[in-house]
Structure formats: C-alpha cells, structure tokens
Design an enzyme around this catalytic site. Structure first.
Site, PDB file in Angstrom:
ATOM      1  N   SER A 261      53.792 -39.011  18.579  1.00 45.01           N
ATOM      2  CA  SER A 261      54.759 -38.240  17.199  1.00 45.01           C
ATOM      3  C   SER A 261      54.654 -39.575  16.602  1.00 45.01           C
ATOM      4  O   SER A 261      54.990 -40.930  17.397  1.00 45.01           O
ATOM      5  CB  SER A 261      55.380 -37.516  18.325  1.00 45.01           C
ATOM      6  OG  SER A 261      56.565 -38.557  18.233  1.00 45.01           O
ATOM      7  N   ASP A 262      54.732 -39.398  15.294  1.00 42.02           N
ATOM      8  CA  ASP A 262      55.194 -40.044  14.787  1.00 42.02           C
ATOM      9  C   ASP A 262      56.572 -39.832  14.415  1.00 42.02           C
ATOM     10  O   ASP A 262      57.525 -39.261  15.010  1.00 42.02           O
ATOM     11  CB  ASP A 262      55.099 -39.448  13.333  1.00 42.02           C
ATOM     12  CG  ASP A 262      55.170 -40.812  12.116  1.00 42.02           C
ATOM     13  OD1 ASP A 262      55.177 -41.793  12.373  1.00 42.02           O
ATOM     14  OD2 ASP A 262      54.340 -40.720  10.654  1.00 42.02           O
ATOM     15  N   PHE A 263      57.605 -40.715  13.789  1.00 42.59           N
ATOM     16  CA  PHE A 263      58.563 -41.584  14.246  1.00 42.59           C
ATOM     17  C   PHE A 263      60.311 -39.603  13.192  1.00 42.59           C
ATOM     18  O   PHE A 263      59.785 -39.319  13.278  1.00 42.59           O
ATOM     19  CB  PHE A 263      58.674 -41.791  12.979  1.00 42.59           C
ATOM     20  CG  PHE A 263      60.026 -42.794  13.686  1.00 42.59           C
ATOM     21  CD1 PHE A 263      60.411 -44.051  14.044  1.00 42.59           C
ATOM     22  CD2 PHE A 263      62.079 -42.080  12.937  1.00 42.59           C
ATOM     23  CE1 PHE A 263      61.705 -44.902  14.198  1.00 42.59           C
ATOM     24  CE2 PHE A 263      63.383 -43.477  13.017  1.00 42.59           C
ATOM     25  CZ  PHE A 263      63.098 -44.405  13.866  1.00 42.59           C
ATOM     26  N   ALA A 264      60.538 -38.890  15.065  1.00 39.27           N
ATOM     27  CA  ALA A 264      61.669 -38.539  15.713  1.00 39.27           C
ATOM     28  C   ALA A 264      60.724 -36.803  14.713  1.00 39.27           C
ATOM     29  O   ALA A 264      61.482 -35.773  15.002  1.00 39.27           O
ATOM     30  CB  ALA A 264      62.543 -38.864  14.435  1.00 39.27           C
ATOM     31  N   ALA A 265      59.684 -36.959  14.641  1.00 44.60           N
ATOM     32  CA  ALA A 265      58.319 -35.965  14.799  1.00 44.60           C
ATOM     33  C   ALA A 265      58.613 -34.360  15.849  1.00 44.60           C
ATOM     34  O   ALA A 265      58.629 -33.899  14.587  1.00 44.60           O
ATOM     35  CB  ALA A 265      56.630 -35.735  14.468  1.00 44.60           C
TER      36      ALA A 265
END
Length: 722
Positions: free
Chosen positions: A257-261
């Site tokens: 995932s992207d950051f905290a996605a």
C-alpha cells in the site's frame, strides 16, 4: 533458499509471525515505541512484538540500517531479515534531473544509467527497495506530482519505465517498486489524492500500458495508489489488483500500500473502521501495509474469526519471503557499508554522468540569436535561481544541498567570473508551499530589484534565472495557478525595460505558464530541476560547449484554462485546425486551443530538415512489417543530436482514435551539412487498440505515418492495413 525451504519456513511460522511480515513501519517509530495518529485516533503500535515487523522505511545509512537489521534478526523467532525501503526518485546523494526532465531526454539509455547510479548509492547506504519508477501518465500540470512522471505519452513512459526497472534491478541487490497503481496521474482538477474519472477504454489504452511494461520487465514490487477509480479506492479494489494486475498483467511480486492508504479506506467511505479496511485490502491482494495500523491490529483476529482465509495471508507472506530470498537477504542481510558510501556517494564518475544527463534534458524553447553566449560578452546573471543550490526537486531527501552546483558557480568555473544579482525572491511574501513557509527576507525586495536593474543596464545580455520553489511541486504540491511569482515577473518586466537581450532559464517541476516570459525573452531554456551538476551543465549549454537536445515530454499550455492539454487527443465533429478563437467549433472564445509548446518540441543551436516520408510499401498484411524512412539533414553550423520521432494515426476506427501516437524514437548525431536516413519498422501490434467491443485488436483501413522533430510535424505518408 530453495522454494521448498521457503515453504517449510512459512509452515513453521505462527499466524502472528506471518502477519508481522506484512507490516511496514518507520524505523524510528519502532525503536522508540512512539505513538501515531490514524483515522481512529491515537494507536500504540505495540500490539505485536517489534521483532516481527517485516520491513521498514525512511531510514538511510549503512551503519544505522545494519544495527537495526541485527537487532530485528535477533528478536525474530526465525531470524528473518528486514526489507529496508526508501524513495530514491532522482538520486540518493548524487542528484540527477527530476523524472519529468529525464523524460525530455527521450533516451532509455540515459534513464537506465541514472537509475543504475541511484541503485549503487542507495545500496551503499543499506537499502533494498526503491519506491520508483512512478509510471503515472500525466496530462494536467496543476498536479504537483507531474515532476515524478516522465510525461504525457503512454509509449514513451513505457520505454523509460522499463529502463528504470533495468537500472535498479540489474545487479540483483535492489528491487524496484513501480507506482502508483493505478491512474493516480489523472486526479480531477489536478488535486492530489482526488478521485479519478476515466472510462475503462481510456484507462486501459492510455494509463495501464506503462505499468504493464514495467511488470513485463520484471519489476519486483508494485504500490497501490491513493486515488479511487470507478469509485473504488485502489487499495481496496479487488478487480484492479487481482484481475488486472495479477491475472492480466501476470504480476507475481509484492504489492504494498502507499503510506497509510489502508486506513484511508475509512475516510474514502468504503470501510467502517480499520478492521474492515484490513479485510478489504487483504482480499484485494495487498501484501504489505505501509504505516497504517490495519494489519498490525486486526489481521490476526480476522483470520481467527474466520472472516479472512489464512490462505490469503500465506500467499502474501510467501511473496514477501521470496523477495527477501531473491535479494539474497537470508545469506547476507547487510547491503552496503560505510566504505561503500564513501566510495560511491557523490563520486566523480557519478557527477560526470549526471552533468551530461542534465545537459541532455534541457529544452530550448526559443532562440532569436542570443544563444550560445560568447565568453567575451558582458553577461549579467540575474534572478533568484542564478545562485541557488536548491535545484534538486521536491522528492529528493538531500542531506547536503550545498553540494549542488549553482549557475553562478558553473559560469565562474567556465569563464572565471560571473556578474550576478538576485533581483527577487523565488516566492512572494506570504506565498505558501506544500512544506515550508515563505523565504526569510533579510534584504528588501525593492533593494534587490534596483540592484538587478542597474546591473542589466550595463550588460550586453541578461540571463534571467527564474522558476518555481522546489516545494511548490511534488506530493501535496498541486496548484490552481501555475505562474511564476509576481516578484519574479516584476523583475522580468523592469529588466526588459532597460535591456531587450534576455535569455530566460526556467527552473520548475512542471510545465508553467510562460506568456510574459515568451513575450519578453529572446531565448528560453527549460532547465526543470537539474540536480547536483545543474550549474555546470547549464554553463556548458549556455556557452555552447554542449548543444541542447531535449524534447518536451509534456505539453506547455498557453494558460491554465487549457488544461488538461496533451498532443494525443481526439478530433471532434467540429474540428478547429488553427486553434483560433471563434464560435460554434471546437475551442474557446477567449483562448487558442493550441499549446504554447507541444509535446516533442525542442530547438537546437543548429537546424534540421526532413525529407518527405517514404514507405517500403503502401499495403500491409497483419503478419507483415512495413518500413518508414525519412532523411534528416543538419542545415546549420553546429554538430548536434536530433531526436527523430515517428507517430502513427489510425484514420478511421470503430471508436475515435488519437490524432497522433508516438511509436518510435531514434537519436542521430549530425555534423553541419551531414544527412542520414532514419528508418522505423511498423508492425501490426503498434496499431492495436480497444475497439467498440472492448477487444484489443487492429482494424483494417488507412494509417498515416509521421516522421519529424516534434508532435506537430505534418511530414507524413499513408498506408493501408489489410
């Protein structure tokens, strides 16, 4: 380790240990046990033993990473090493041009070489994974992250994306992670993180090909995008990740995932809480949860309650273990060393290469005889970028920007002296960027302006060095206005009143509005954000020791009201070939439909002529190949490289087709008066598209082949596909 040994390791791991491999945290947070804020409030990330974390991000330095690796391996029951990941977008310590500028080289060889330098320096610092390449197609310069893309063309992005993957992964000690899957480069209004509205045909035909090319090249990782497509956020989009990415494209690597996605699925409104977000993400096929708490706090319970099949966890963990094994971490988990850092970071070989790369990325937009400069001329270098070392782009975590060479320093090294005045600040007072407040003003702008104007009065020529602040671009750097600051434009106006011989060098992370610059400059050079050797490379080009050869990888609009604007658009039932401002045909009543400078455009210090296009035959079967040829001649007085571009047009299809599609590029160096035939092979697969029935195929009929130096070439011949 063999596959059987990896399978045995997996079978011996507890559920908690397996889920731990799927968790990524910022290393400093794990060491300190700091608390973090998520959508559900304050969460203590210690529900799981710290020794079980599978990967870390945003930590650099071989000694630091080796210490962390040793600590985590000792804590882990099976002594499984960490993966260390970082954003090395355009260089680690030796910085090369931003990806958008690399796109302007139209050179896979240059791009691969830059990626290889980044790999060597990043690996020396102990890193295993680079969050690059970003292969989001971009058509709206308001979006801040256009600087991370190589431009607006699907074919060119695919070629350069493959080159980056080769450069990062060739030695086997680093994994590339393509991002952001999928369609992140088309947010509504150019607003970062925004919803994406694209038809499936446009999505598949224009936006997916570059990702698919990188997957085919063997890219080890893929990152999900923040945006939604078809009203489903990518990180929870099972169709996109499992069907398109894994089944259709054949991707069998690690999906992160992207950051905290994952936790952001709550704010998107498709998950009620972090528990449901974790369930959606694992079902979509996301292997690693970057920095949210969803997997850490919920995935074990979801499996034990029967809501998530443990088979999904096993599949994800096996992919992660395989990546660690492919990188050789079970045998040697310690990439790089302090000795490697000292030998490679900012080494002379890398500096020489990025100097050449930067010079080849500059795009000469206009030249009415002022360039190249002569060493005996009295030249005033004026503007906030004339002696500014912050020319390395927004997505560069550079610890020592003072190592960047400014134009003033480059000119001094070239000719021994540089007459300089700052003239203005990069930002207007009160103007904000995505990360920092406006520049401190130790000197009043009026004083800077007076000094610059007086200097301009005494000069034969003025080189104005203007541009955006580096933190007006990048993630979170979307702009509704893409002009230069008022202070810089006022500087240009007052300098133009006392000296008409103006060369403007523009530093930016996106195409910017250049109306006033175009009107008041006799020469314009787009420098983008050129990196470590930017000043030396600019001195080379400005004084003629290198000849500009860059071509625009993204269209420059006349005004922001035209965007999105791109060359491979479609005709309408009421076409407007001149772009004039008239009613009842395609266009505006107050603006042209034509860009200021089109895709593929770029001048040289010499001129090139093209012969008419000739074809090896005028009828082509689906299993046959056709050759298109044009002769290019250097008709000027400088030896120079021309980027010869081949475009195709499908004249009639079952759905409307783009006016032109780039399908080939060749670079040729020609001495004054020299000619060379340049030929392109055309095959049936170049003519395929998603037809009216959404079948990817070609259709019989007439095609045009264009060969020229820009997307606006009209030099064409026709053939028929039978």
């Amino acid at each position: 380790m063999t596959v059987k040994e990896l399978e045995k390791l997996l079978s011996e791991m507890s559920l908690e240990e397996k889920v731990g491999q799927m968790v990524q945290r910022v290393a400093s947070e794990m060491v300190s046990g700091a608390i973090v804020t998520g959508p559900e409030g304050i969460v203590e990330p210690k529900k799981m033993s710290l020794g079980l974390i599978g990967s870390i991000l945003n930590t650099r330095g071989a000694a630091t990473i080796h210490d962390l690796q040793k600590e985590f391996i000792e804590k882990h029951p099976h002594h499984i090493p960490l993966l260390t990941m970082y954003d090395v977008i355009n260089g680690m310590e030796t910085i090369f041009p931003i990806p958008l500028a690399q796109g302007c080289t139209f050179s896979p060889e240059t791009v691969e070489d830059c990626a290889a330098m980044a790999r060597d320096e990043a690996a020396a610092e102990g890193l295993h994974v680079n969050f690059s390449p970003m292969l989001d197609l971009v058509r709206d310069p308001r979006w801040g992250r256009v600087m991370e893309s190589t431009g607006e063309d699907p074919w060119l992005n695919a070629q350069l994306g493959k080159a980056m993957v080769r450069g990062y992964q060739k030695k086997g000690n680093m994994a590339a992670c393509l991002k952001h899957f999928a369609g992140y480069g088309a947010p509504e209004g150019g607003r970062d993180y925004e919803n994406v509205e694209l038809s499936e045909r446009t999505f598949r035909e224009d936006y997916l090909p570059a990702y698919a090319a990188a997957v085919k090249e063997g890219c080890a990782m893929v990152m999900t995008s923040f945006n939604s497509w078809n009203r489903i956020p990518s990180t929870g989009n099972r169709w996109l990740m499992r069907k398109v990415l894994r089944q259709e494209m054949g991707f069998d690597g690690v999906l992160i995932s992207d950051f905290a996605a994952i936790d952001e699925l709550i704010r998107h409104g498709i998950a009620e809480d972090s528990r449901e977000a974790a369930k959606l993400a694992i079902e979509a096929g996301v292997d690693i949860d970057m920095q949210s708490n969803a997997y850490m706090n919920n995935l074990v319970d979801l499996v034990r309650s029967g809501e998530v099949d443990e088979k999904l966890v096993d599949e994800a963990v096996m992919r992660i273990l395989k990546l660690k094994n492919d990188l050789g971490l079970f045998e040697n988990p310690y990439n790089g060393s302090p000795e490697d850092e000292k030998r490679l970071l900012l080494c002379e070989e890398h500096r020489k290469k990025v100097r050449v790369a930067a010079a080849s990325s500059f795009v000469l937009l206009k030249n009415e005889g002022l360039l190249p400069l002569k060493k005996e001329e009295k030249v005033a270098f004026i503007g906030p970028y004339a002696d500014n070392c912050n020319i390395h782009g927004s997505w560069t975590y550079l610890e020592h920007p003072e190592n960047n060479v400014t134009i003033k320093q480059g000119v001094e090294r070239k000719i021994g002296t540089c007459t300089y005045a700052k003239g203005a600040y990069v930002l207007d007072e009160g103007q904000k960027t995505r990360m920092y407040d406006p520049e401190e003003r130790a000197v009043l702008e009026e004083e800077l302006l007076r000094e610059a104007v007086e200097l301009a009065k005494t000069a034969d020529k003025v080189v104005l060095c203007l541009g955006e602040h580096r933190h007006q671009t990048g993630e979170g750097g979307s702009r509704a206005s893409i002009t230069l600051s008022k202070g810089q434009l006022r500087l240009m106006q007052q300098v133009a009143e006392v000296n008409k011989n103006i060369v403007t060098v523009v530093f930016s992370g996106r195409p910017v509005e250049l109306g006033q610059v175009q009107a008041q400059s006799q020469s314009i050079l787009m420098a983008w954000m050129p990196g470590t050797e930017g000043g030396n490379a600019l001195a080379d080009v400005l004084y003629g020791d290198a000849v500009p050869q860059g071509k625009l990888s993204m269209t420059i609009p006349r005004s922001v009201g035209q965007v999105p604007i791109y060359y491979n658009c479609f005709n309408t039932g009421r076409p407007n070939p001149t772009g004039d401002r008239v009613g009842f045909i395609h266009g505006y009543i107050d603006e042209s439909t034509k860009p200021l400078y089109p895709f593929g455009y770029g001048l040289s210090y010499t001129t090139f002529d093209y012969s008419p296009v000739t074809l090896s035959k005028t009828r082509m079967g689906k299993r046959e190949t056709l050759e298109a040829t044009a002769t290019v001649k250097n008709t000027g007085s400088y030896g120079a490289t021309e980027t010869v571009q081949m475009y195709l047009q499908d004249v009639k299809g079952s759905v409307i087709r783009p006016l032109k599609m780039l399908r080939g590029v060749q670079k040729v160096f020609l001495r004054p008066g020299q000619s060379r035939e340049v030929s392109f092979q055309i095959t049936e697969d170049m003519l395929r598209f998603y037809n009216a029935d959404m079948i990817y195929t070609s259709e019989q009929g007439m095609f045009r082949v264009y060969i020229g130096g820009s997307s606006d070439t009209e030099n064409a011949a026709t053939f028929t596909l039978e």
